[in-house]
Scaffold this active site. Structure first.
Site, PDB file in Angstrom:
ATOM      1  N   SER A 103       0.813  -1.223   0.000  1.00  0.00           N
ATOM      2  CA  SER A 103       0.000   0.000   0.000  1.00  0.00           C
ATOM      3  C   SER A 103       0.845   1.271   0.000  1.00  0.00           C
ATOM      4  O   SER A 103       0.429   2.286  -0.563  1.00  0.00           O
ATOM      5  CB  SER A 103      -0.924   0.021   1.207  1.00  0.00           C
ATOM      6  OG  SER A 103      -1.826  -1.044   1.138  1.00  0.00           O
ATOM      7  N   GLU A 305      -9.817   7.286   2.128  1.00  0.00           N
ATOM      8  CA  GLU A 305      -9.467   5.870   2.021  1.00  0.00           C
ATOM      9  C   GLU A 305     -10.433   4.965   2.784  1.00  0.00           C
ATOM     10  O   GLU A 305     -10.700   5.197   3.962  1.00  0.00           O
ATOM     11  CB  GLU A 305      -8.049   5.625   2.590  1.00  0.00           C
ATOM     12  CG  GLU A 305      -7.687   4.154   2.522  1.00  0.00           C
ATOM     13  CD  GLU A 305      -6.466   3.742   3.343  1.00  0.00           C
ATOM     14  OE1 GLU A 305      -6.161   4.410   4.347  1.00  0.00           O
ATOM     15  OE2 GLU A 305      -5.841   2.743   2.969  1.00  0.00           O
ATOM     16  N   ASP A 310      -8.685  -3.972   2.904  1.00  0.00           N
ATOM     17  CA  ASP A 310      -7.395  -4.672   2.894  1.00  0.00           C
ATOM     18  C   ASP A 310      -7.214  -5.536   4.138  1.00  0.00           C
ATOM     19  O   ASP A 310      -6.744  -6.674   4.052  1.00  0.00           O
ATOM     20  CB  ASP A 310      -6.291  -3.621   2.807  1.00  0.00           C
ATOM     21  CG  ASP A 310      -4.897  -4.215   2.932  1.00  0.00           C
ATOM     22  OD1 ASP A 310      -4.472  -4.930   2.014  1.00  0.00           O
ATOM     23  OD2 ASP A 310      -4.239  -3.960   3.966  1.00  0.00           O
ATOM     24  N   ASP A 352      -5.485   0.363  -4.450  1.00  0.00           N
ATOM     25  CA  ASP A 352      -4.024   0.286  -4.527  1.00  0.00           C
ATOM     26  C   ASP A 352      -3.545  -1.098  -4.958  1.00  0.00           C
ATOM     27  O   ASP A 352      -2.438  -1.247  -5.454  1.00  0.00           O
ATOM     28  CB  ASP A 352      -3.381   0.714  -3.201  1.00  0.00           C
ATOM     29  CG  ASP A 352      -3.959  -0.005  -1.992  1.00  0.00           C
ATOM     30  OD1 ASP A 352      -4.906  -0.806  -2.146  1.00  0.00           O
ATOM     31  OD2 ASP A 352      -3.458   0.235  -0.882  1.00  0.00           O
ATOM     32  N   HIS A 353      -4.417  -2.099  -4.776  1.00  0.00           N
ATOM     33  CA  HIS A 353      -4.107  -3.488  -5.137  1.00  0.00           C
ATOM     34  C   HIS A 353      -5.268  -4.331  -4.666  1.00  0.00           C
ATOM     35  O   HIS A 353      -6.174  -3.835  -4.005  1.00  0.00           O
ATOM     36  CB  HIS A 353      -2.810  -3.964  -4.467  1.00  0.00           C
ATOM     37  CG  HIS A 353      -2.812  -3.731  -2.986  1.00  0.00           C
ATOM     38  ND1 HIS A 353      -3.571  -4.494  -2.121  1.00  0.00           N
ATOM     39  CD2 HIS A 353      -2.216  -2.774  -2.226  1.00  0.00           C
ATOM     40  CE1 HIS A 353      -3.416  -4.025  -0.898  1.00  0.00           C
ATOM     41  NE2 HIS A 353      -2.619  -2.975  -0.920  1.00  0.00           N
TER      42      HIS A 353
END
Ligand code: MG
Ligand code: ZN
Length: 536
Positions: A103, A305, A310, A352-353
């Site tokens: 991240s 965010e 996550d 971010d992923h």
């Protein structure tokens, strides 16, 4: 605003010179926006779902559409409305020289437009500090804000207002973020802002306990005596600790609402209607940031965010992940409502992923019974698929999960020794998730007597792909996830991240937002953000 294909074609014809300039290769940023188009975007809002890969979006969309008693009641999610109204592409998140990102690196690439290295904050791949879109916005006289449901000093928000060789330097990051004079900072992670002396429970501890309202665990992670709250106040900040204090406050504001991360999605949804609730929701923080920042006549940059998608992914906790997605969707809804009718604002929504290598998957568990179908093809045979393609009622069942796996794990640890057995754990899992776990399956979650952790407690192990389960704290949750998997129709590929391309969506002036159409990289997206805010 729904963009028609005809309108897009007309637009491309009118602006043909940049049609070729928008072509992107490799990591070099090749975007050039025509000079007269520069800096006409007043406000930029960046929405980051941490760990929100396409599969996490799929979980939310499937729940909203197909769950028999979906809370969305047939209405599309805010993220779907956003994507319908905007331009959509994919983006590759890879760091310098590697494939999979973390991240810190990913947020740095979004924040700076530069390729960065693993676990770095606000520096390029060589390690040199580079200007972030937030710092550029400040240089253009704009107001700035950072909102996260994790910790303010955690990797994602940190990458916009700090420059450090490693994401773990959160005490240093706190000092830098304060020096950066971000107008609105709302998150958790008080532990990095209070001096080490607080741990002695002296007068400062008492004062903080009084001021905060008593809901935050007051221990410091700092190694020094710096009281960053006091320094913030001396610099003109209003420092707030709870929802009640946040509501009337003016800019600049530093809001730190929890010791570490803020409430997880499940707790958050259970607490929403509780009038005694101390922590603001992600949506409430977002609305407050919009209220304060939009008062600046020069415009603003805001990053919001959804950071615990996550964390649910690392824990392989699908019920929590659904609730984290809903929490983030509520914040997206607030921003979408604010921005949808404006022509001076770009809102960019990305991740971010992906985390967890998550997905619904068909299986051999509880094979379907045959049944008749009215269609001609089934006149003389039953409809009896060979596998379990996962009933939609599972989506509702997942939503009703009453505790995160992390919280269930802590509860197991707190049981008296003689009750820490497979029967008890199976009963707890059934109670909190609704899935009828057997004691023989639950045994897998308990420790193996020959494997002791550093506290000499038996520690259960993951035996396949074990190198991808790198966080001891998540291990018990990961095991719970594996035991529940067949009941939930869900599989997990890892305890870390994957490199799947993530979606990137934008609403705002289409001559600009259309540049994200197709396949991008995160440094390219970051570079675009900086050009939009008025880069040189
Ligand atoms: Mg994050
Ligand atoms: Zn992660």
């Amino acid at each position: 605003m729904k963009i028609t294909t005809a309108f897009l074609i007309a637009l491309v014809m009118l602006t043909s010179p940049i049609a070729t300039a928008g072509f992107k290769t490799g990591f070099e940023s090749e975007f050039e926006i025509e000079p007269d188009k520069k800096a006409h975007i007043k406000n930029i809002i960046l929405l980051i779902g941490d760990g929100m890969g396409p599969q996490q979006l799929g979980l939310l969309f499937s729940y909203a559409r197909f769950a028999p008693d979906s809370i969305y009641k047939g209405q599309p999610t805010a993220i779907e409305r956003f994507m319908e109204a905007g331009i959509n592409g994919l983006s590759l998140t890879s760091p310098a020289e590697k494939i999979v990102t973390d991240s810190a690196c990913s947020a740095t690439q979004l924040a700076t437009g530069f390729v960065s290295g693993s676990e770095m904050i606000g520096v390029n791949a060589d390690g040199d500090p580079v200007e972030t879109v937030l710092e550029l916005a400040q240089r253009r006289g704009k107001a700035t804000g950072l909102v996260s449901d994790t910790r303010l000093t955690h990797a994602t928000p940190a990458a916009f207002a700090a420059h450090q060789p490693h994401r773990s330097l959160e005490n240093e990051i706190a000092v830098e973020m304060l020096q950066q004079r971000v107008d609105v900072m709302l998150s958790g992670g008080l532990r990095h802002w209070i001096p080490a002396e607080v741990n002695d429970k002296g007068p400062l501890y008492q004062e903080l306990k009084q001021r905060s309202g008593g809901h935050i665990r007051l221990t410091s992670k700092r190694k020094d005596s710096r009281n960053l709250l006091q320094e913030a106040q001396a610099a003109g900040y209003h420092v707030v600790f709870n929802r009640e204090q946040l509501a009337p406050v003016n800019s600049p504001v530093l809001g730190l609402f929890s010791h570490s991360g803020m409430a997880n999605g499940i707790t958050d949804s259970q607490q929403q209607d509780n009038p005694e609730r101390k922590e603001p929701t992600l949506k409430e923080m977002t609305l407050k940031a919009l209220e304060l920042l939009s008062a600046d006549p020069d415009g603003f940059f805001l990053m919001v965010e959804g950071g615990q998608i996550d964390w649910a992914g690392h824990d392989n906790d699908v019920g929590r992940m659904l609730h984290e997605m809903i929490k983030f969707d509520e914040a997206v809804a607030a921003v979408y409502t604010w921005a949808a009718q404006r022509d001076d604002t770009i809102v960019l929504l990305t991740a971010d992923h992906e985390t967890g290598g998550f997905g619904f998957s068909y299986s051999s568990h509880q094979l379907p019974e045959g049944r008749t179908l009215p269609g001609k093809a089934f006149n003389d045979r039953l409809f009896k698929p060979r596998f379990n393609f996962i009933d939609r009622s599972i989506l509702s069942q997942i939503y009703t999960q009453a505790k995160s796996y992390e919280a269930i794990g802590k509860e197991i640890d707190k049981l008296p020794k003689d009750q820490q057995n497979a029967e008890k754990v199976a009963e707890m899992l059934h109670r909190y998730t609704g899935f009828p776990v057997l004691a023989t399956e639950a045994a897998y979650i308990l420790g193996e007597p020959n494997k002791l952790d550093k506290h000499d407690k038996p520690r259960a192990q993951i035996h396949d792909f074990k190198e991808f389960y790198v966080y001891p704290k998540s291990l018990r949750s990961n095991l719970i996830g594996r035991v529940l998997a067949k009941y939930q129709g869900v599989t997990w590929g890892t305890g870390t991240h994957t490199a799947t391309p993530v979606t990137v969506s934008a609403i705002g002036p289409v001559d600009q937002t259309r540049l994200i159409n197709g396949i991008n990289t995160h440094p390219e997206i970051g570079s675009l953000l900086k050009q939009w805010i008025g880069g040189d």
